[in-house]
Design a protein around this motif. Structure first.
Motif, short mmCIF file in Angstrom:
data_model
loop_
_atom_site.label_atom_id
_atom_site.label_comp_id
_atom_site.label_asym_id
_atom_site.label_seq_id
_atom_site.Cartn_x
_atom_site.Cartn_y
_atom_site.Cartn_z
N UNK A 96 0.83 -1.16 -0.02
CA UNK A 96 0.12 0.09 0.00
C UNK A 96 0.81 1.17 0.11
N UNK A 97 0.42 2.32 -0.68
CA UNK A 97 0.79 3.63 -0.39
C UNK A 97 -0.15 4.64 -0.03
N UNK A 98 0.32 5.81 0.64
CA UNK A 98 -0.64 6.60 1.21
C UNK A 98 -0.43 7.87 -0.01
N UNK A 99 -1.75 8.36 -0.42
CA UNK A 99 -1.66 9.31 -1.53
C UNK A 99 -2.64 10.31 -1.51
N UNK A 100 -2.63 11.29 -2.03
CA UNK A 100 -3.55 12.32 -2.13
C UNK A 100 -3.38 13.24 -3.62
N UNK A 101 -4.21 14.01 -3.64
CA UNK A 101 -4.20 14.62 -4.89
C UNK A 101 -3.86 16.09 -4.90
N UNK A 102 -3.06 16.45 -5.98
CA UNK A 102 -2.62 18.20 -6.08
C UNK A 102 -3.59 18.89 -6.81
N UNK A 103 -4.89 18.27 -7.23
CA UNK A 103 -6.02 19.23 -7.73
C UNK A 103 -7.22 18.73 -6.94
N UNK A 104 -7.88 19.74 -6.86
CA UNK A 104 -9.20 19.57 -6.15
C UNK A 104 -10.18 18.75 -6.62
N UNK A 105 -11.08 18.08 -6.07
CA UNK A 105 -12.07 17.39 -6.55
C UNK A 105 -11.68 16.32 -7.77
#
Length: 185
Positions: A96-105
Motif C-alpha cells: 500500500x501507498x498513502x496518496x493525495x491529489x494535487x488537484x481539487x475534486x
C-alpha cells in the motif's frame, strides 16, 4: 534563453519546450508558458514563481520534482498539468501507498491500482473508496498495486489550505492527510 540566463525574480516566457534538468532550481517572478510548449520539471528539480504563472501549454512534474507556486496559477483552455508520483508499492506486489491529489475534486476512479481506501476517523476504519469520484484536497487515501501515479488536471492547488483534523473520542482521532501541492515534501 534568448536574452541571457534569467536570474531570481525575473519574469520569463517559455516559447519553446524546456526540460528543467534534475537538481536544477529556477526561481522566477512571473512565468508564462506559450501554447503548445511542453515544460518538464525533472526529478529533484524545482520551478518556483513569486508572481503568477500563466499556463497555455503542458507542464509535467516528475516524481520528486516541485512546482512551487507562491501566487496564482492561471490556466488557459487546452492546457494541462501532469503530476507524477512514484509509490512504495509495485504492480502486483500488494503493498500500500498513502496518496493525495494535487488537484481539487480529483476522480479517484481514474487512477489505476486496486484496494483503494479512505480512512474514516469517526469509526476508526479504512472504508472502500474504489468508486470515489471526488478526492478531498488534503485528505489522504491508500492504494495498492500501482508503482507510478499520474494526476492530470488543469489548475493545481495553490495558496493556503484549511484541513480540519477530527477527534471523535477515545480510540479515535487518527487522521490521514496528504500533501495537496505540486511541491515535493
Amino acid at each position: 534563453w534568448a536574452d541571457g540566463t534569467p536570474t531570481t525574480g525575473d519574469h520569463v516566457i517559455f516559447k519553446d519546450d524546456y526540460d528543467c534538468a534534475e537538481d536544477e532550481v529556477l526561481d522566477f517572478g512571473l512565468v508564462y508558458v506559450y501554447p503548445g510548449v511542453d515544460l518538464s520539471i525533472e526529478n529533484n528539480a524545482t520551478l518556483r514563481h513569486s508572481s503568477n504563472l500563466y499556463n497555455s501549454g503542458d507542464i509535467t512534474i516528475e516524481s520528486g520534482a516541485s512546482l512551487n507556486s507562491q501566487k496564482y496559477f492561471v490556466a488557459s483552455e487546452g492546457s494541462s498539468v501532469t503530476v507524477k508520483r512514484n509509490t512504495t508499492g509495485g504492480v502486483g506486489d500488494g503493498k500500500y501507498s498513502f496518496i493525495g491529489s494535487p488537484f481539487s475534486s480529483y476522480d479517484f476512479t481514474s487512477i489505476s491500482g486496486s484496494h483503494k481506501y479512505e480512512y474514516k476517523e469517526n469509526s476508526n476504519v479504512y472504508a472502500d473508496a474504489s468508486n470515489l469520484t471526488s478526492m478531498t484536497i488534503g485528505q489522504g487515501y491508500t492504494i495498492a498495486n500501482n508503482d507510478v501515479l499520474e494526476f492530470v488536471g488543469i489548475t493545481p492547488t495553490t495558496g493556503n489550505l484549511i484541513s480540519y483534523i477530527r477527534n471523535s473520542g477515545e480510540g479515535m482521532g487518527f487522521n490521514l492527510v496528504s500533501n495537496p501541492y505540486t511541491a515535493a515534501i
